[in-house]
Scaffold this motif. Structure first.
Motif, PDB file in Angstrom:
ATOM      1  N   GLU A 177       0.852  -1.194   0.000  1.00  0.00           N
ATOM      2  CA  GLU A 177       0.000   0.000   0.000  1.00  0.00           C
ATOM      3  C   GLU A 177       0.885   1.240   0.000  1.00  0.00           C
ATOM      4  OE1 GLU A 177      -3.639  -0.296   2.740  1.00  0.00           O
ATOM      5  OE2 GLU A 177      -2.255  -1.784   3.510  1.00  0.00           O
TER       6      GLU A 177
ATOM      7  N   ILE B  97       0.562   4.099   1.198  1.00  0.00           N
ATOM      8  CA  ILE B  97       0.649   4.788   2.489  1.00  0.00           C
ATOM      9  C   ILE B  97       1.743   4.167   3.370  1.00  0.00           C
ATOM     10  CG2 ILE B  97      -1.179   3.352   3.548  1.00  0.00           C
ATOM     11  CD1 ILE B  97      -0.789   7.084   4.124  1.00  0.00           C
TER      12      ILE B  97
ATOM     13  N   ARG C  74      -5.434   4.083 -10.032  1.00  0.00           N
ATOM     14  CA  ARG C  74      -4.973   5.357  -9.473  1.00  0.00           C
ATOM     15  C   ARG C  74      -5.639   6.544 -10.156  1.00  0.00           C
ATOM     16  NH1 ARG C  74      -3.717   6.140  -4.839  1.00  0.00           N
ATOM     17  NH2 ARG C  74      -3.086   8.213  -5.459  1.00  0.00           N
ATOM     18  N   GLU C  75      -6.237   6.333 -11.321  1.00  0.00           N
ATOM     19  CA  GLU C  75      -6.735   7.474 -12.104  1.00  0.00           C
ATOM     20  C   GLU C  75      -7.760   8.278 -11.314  1.00  0.00           C
ATOM     21  OE1 GLU C  75      -7.859   5.689 -15.790  1.00  0.00           O
ATOM     22  OE2 GLU C  75      -5.980   6.278 -16.705  1.00  0.00           O
TER      23      GLU C  75
ATOM     24  N   GLN D  47      -7.604   9.667  -8.515  1.00  0.00           N
ATOM     25  CA  GLN D  47      -7.604   9.574  -7.053  1.00  0.00           C
ATOM     26  C   GLN D  47      -6.856  10.748  -6.431  1.00  0.00           C
ATOM     27  OE1 GLN D  47      -9.243   7.461  -5.324  1.00  0.00           O
ATOM     28  NE2 GLN D  47      -9.717   5.820  -6.754  1.00  0.00           N
ATOM     29  N   ILE D  48      -7.374  11.204  -5.289  1.00  0.00           N
ATOM     30  CA  ILE D  48      -6.653  12.246  -4.562  1.00  0.00           C
ATOM     31  C   ILE D  48      -6.266  11.771  -3.168  1.00  0.00           C
ATOM     32  CG2 ILE D  48      -7.599  14.235  -5.789  1.00  0.00           C
ATOM     33  CD1 ILE D  48      -9.597  14.476  -3.420  1.00  0.00           C
ATOM     34  N   SER D  49      -6.763  10.610  -2.775  1.00  0.00           N
ATOM     35  CA  SER D  49      -6.496  10.114  -1.428  1.00  0.00           C
ATOM     36  C   SER D  49      -5.205   9.317  -1.396  1.00  0.00           C
ATOM     37  CB  SER D  49      -7.643   9.223  -0.963  1.00  0.00           C
ATOM     38  OG  SER D  49      -7.308   8.586   0.245  1.00  0.00           O
ATOM     39  N   ARG D  50      -4.429   9.504  -0.305  1.00  0.00           N
ATOM     40  CA  ARG D  50      -3.206   8.726  -0.132  1.00  0.00           C
ATOM     41  C   ARG D  50      -3.519   7.311   0.321  1.00  0.00           C
ATOM     42  NH1 ARG D  50       0.992  10.068   3.500  1.00  0.00           N
ATOM     43  NH2 ARG D  50      -0.637  10.613   4.971  1.00  0.00           N
ATOM     44  N   ALA D  51      -4.775   7.099   0.756  1.00  0.00           N
ATOM     45  CA  ALA D  51      -5.125   5.795   1.309  1.00  0.00           C
ATOM     46  C   ALA D  51      -5.222   4.728   0.228  1.00  0.00           C
ATOM     47  CB  ALA D  51      -6.452   5.882   2.043  1.00  0.00           C
ATOM     48  N   GLN D  52      -5.472   5.153  -1.003  1.00  0.00           N
ATOM     49  CA  GLN D  52      -5.640   4.183  -2.066  1.00  0.00           C
ATOM     50  C   GLN D  52      -4.394   4.152  -2.931  1.00  0.00           C
ATOM     51  OE1 GLN D  52      -9.255   6.357  -2.816  1.00  0.00           O
ATOM     52  NE2 GLN D  52     -10.338   4.429  -3.108  1.00  0.00           N
TER      53      GLN D  52
ATOM     54  N   PHE E 205      -9.500  11.237 -15.298  1.00  0.00           N
ATOM     55  CA  PHE E 205      -8.530  12.298 -15.037  1.00  0.00           C
ATOM     56  C   PHE E 205      -7.242  11.632 -14.588  1.00  0.00           C
ATOM     57  CE2 PHE E 205     -12.309  14.765 -14.856  1.00  0.00           C
ATOM     58  CZ  PHE E 205     -11.939  16.070 -15.129  1.00  0.00           C
TER      59      PHE E 205
ATOM     60  N   ALA F  69      -6.378   7.372   5.024  1.00  0.00           N
ATOM     61  CA  ALA F  69      -4.934   7.113   5.091  1.00  0.00           C
ATOM     62  C   ALA F  69      -4.526   6.714   6.510  1.00  0.00           C
ATOM     63  CB  ALA F  69      -4.157   8.348   4.630  1.00  0.00           C
TER      64      ALA F  69
END
Lengths: 103, 326
Positions: free
Chosen positions: A14, A16, A50-51, A53-58, B35, B282
């Motif tokens: 992951e 993270i 990943r496209e 995405q803005i979260s670091r969790a994923q 995107f 996270a």
């Protein structure tokens, strides 16, 4: 040209947890590693990408390191406690390297 | 009721909501519209930078007053206590495990900055002003919920890693918060002059970028919902709708007690009603990997975020207007 036996350890982890993993590798005496982005995939938790995405969790990262065969066990022992609880895949393959002193 | 319908209609027909709906629906229809990750992150950084700077600039020259301090304290208390309400609601409504329920609860105590940005844009469209320091209130509400949820988890799961120094640093110094607070203070220091210098960059393009960003969020939410089929039950979805209403009601009570004006009251309701999907997931992945991310991400991003955006915000504006007066 003389080639030397080595082990290629590839860890898909992951994103993270990436820094925690590389810290453990350094502590275990691994002299170098490469971190590669993983753009998407599929596993027991389903498909992901990943496209957008803005979260670091994923998202996942691939960490690749080359170690001398005699250092393999110590390296795996160092990272196991973390990988035991988190999503990830570890694979080890036999390989050959040109400059053994770097690993 | 008439005002609610009128507001809901205006809200639903605003470009930002329509772009979100477009993204959500084409994701469900399995379109390949996408995107790149870097562009999504770039837009997110731009929005945080702009909202932080504008909030700080609007506050410059006013100094620190009691209402600002009470608002910040209210934000911290709300964030720290809402996870307990969410946890109890989840345990009553669903058959979710204690670990999953606590992880979901953390998301509902923390906030969605995108919902906050959308709400502030809708307030501007309605001509309702709000206090610039609400940006700082939003920032204070990110972390306390995580600590409350980790405390809940540590009681249920002795093997839980809990909160170590590194995780605490990551929570408090996560990029979104640093940029939001950093921009806020730069806006506060440079004031109206600073704002006029960079206004063409942070004011005029703001709504257009927000539309594009919400299109992406619609895509992410829609795809998350599609991929999470079976991960959440109907009762969990019910929680995803009830919890924001409960949070907004408690936010309204806090706003009334400290005497916030209308616009800021709506924003405190929105912050209390929203659920995090950036910082908290996270933290949960690091501290509680046993908790199922498909549950908390689907509920916060796939259920509560669209609910707040389409129904919640106009509802909160109507209720706050009815209670406080325009």
């Amino acid at each position: 040209m003389e080639m030397h036996e080595a082990k290629r350890v590839e860890i898909i982890i992951e994103k993270i947890m990436e820094n925690r993993l590389t810290d453990l590798l350094i502590e275990a005496g691994v002299k170098g590693f490469s971190v590669l982005p993983v753009s998407g995939g599929s596993g027991s938790s389903g498909h992901w990408s990943r496209e957008g995405q803005i979260s670091r969790a994923q998202g996942m990262s691939a960490v690749v390191c080359l170690v001398k065969p005699e250092r393999l066990e110590k390296t795996l022992d160092a990272i196991f406690p973390m990988l035991d609880r988190h999503i990830g895949v570890v694979s080890v393959t036999d390989t050959k390297v040109m400059r053994a002193e770097l690993f | 009721m008439e005002q609610l319908f009128s507001l809901a209609q205006q809200n639903l027909l605003s470009p930002i909501i329509l772009f979100f709906a477009l993204g959500f629906s084409v994701a469900i229809a399995k379109s390949d519209l996408n995107f790149p990750e870097a562009i999504a992150k770039g837009m997110s950084l731009y929005l945080l930078f702009a909202i932080g700077f504008k909030g700080g600039a609007s506050l410059s020259g006013y100094g620190i007053d009691l209402q600002l301090i009470l608002s910040l304290l209210s934000g911290i208390i709300l964030s720290a206590t809402l996870p307990f309400l969410a946890f109890v609601l989840l345990r009553i409504l669903t058959k979710m495990s204690a670990i999953d329920a606590a992880a979901v609860a953390a998301h509902y105590g923390s906030i969605s900055i995108v919902t906050f940005v959308a709400a502030s844009s809708i307030l501007e469209i309605q001509g309702i002003s709000y206090d610039g320091y609400m940006v700082a209130v939003a920032a204070t509400m990110e972390a306390p919920a995580i600590i409350s949820a980790l405390w809940l988890i540590s009681r249920k799961n002795k093997a839980s890693k809990g909160l170590d120094g590194e995780l605490m640093r990551e929570i408090l110094l996560n990029g979104s918060i640093v940029l939001l607070i950093g921009s806020f203070f730069i806006g506060l220091i440079t004031g109206k002059d600073g704002l006029s210098e960079i206004s063409p960059f942070i004011s005029a393009p703001f709504k257009g970028v927000l539309c594009l960003f919400l299109l992406d969020m619609g895509l992410v939410a829609g795809r998350g919902l599609m991929n999470a089929k079976g991960a959440v039950s109907g009762r969990s979805v019910l929680f995803g709708v009830l919890m924001p209403l409960a949070g907004a009601t408690i936010g309204l009570i806090f706003a009334l007690v400290i005497g916030l004006p209308l616009g800021s009251t709506v924003l405190l309701m929105v912050l209390s009603a929203s659920a995090s999907y950036i910082a908290v997931p996270a933290a949960m992945r690091v501290a509680v990997p046993e908790a199922n991310p498909a549950i908390y991400l689907t509920l916060s991003l796939g259920v509560t975020f669209p609910f707040n955006l389409t129904v919640g915000i106009p509802l909160y504006v109507t209720i706050a207007t009815a209670v406080i007066g325009a």
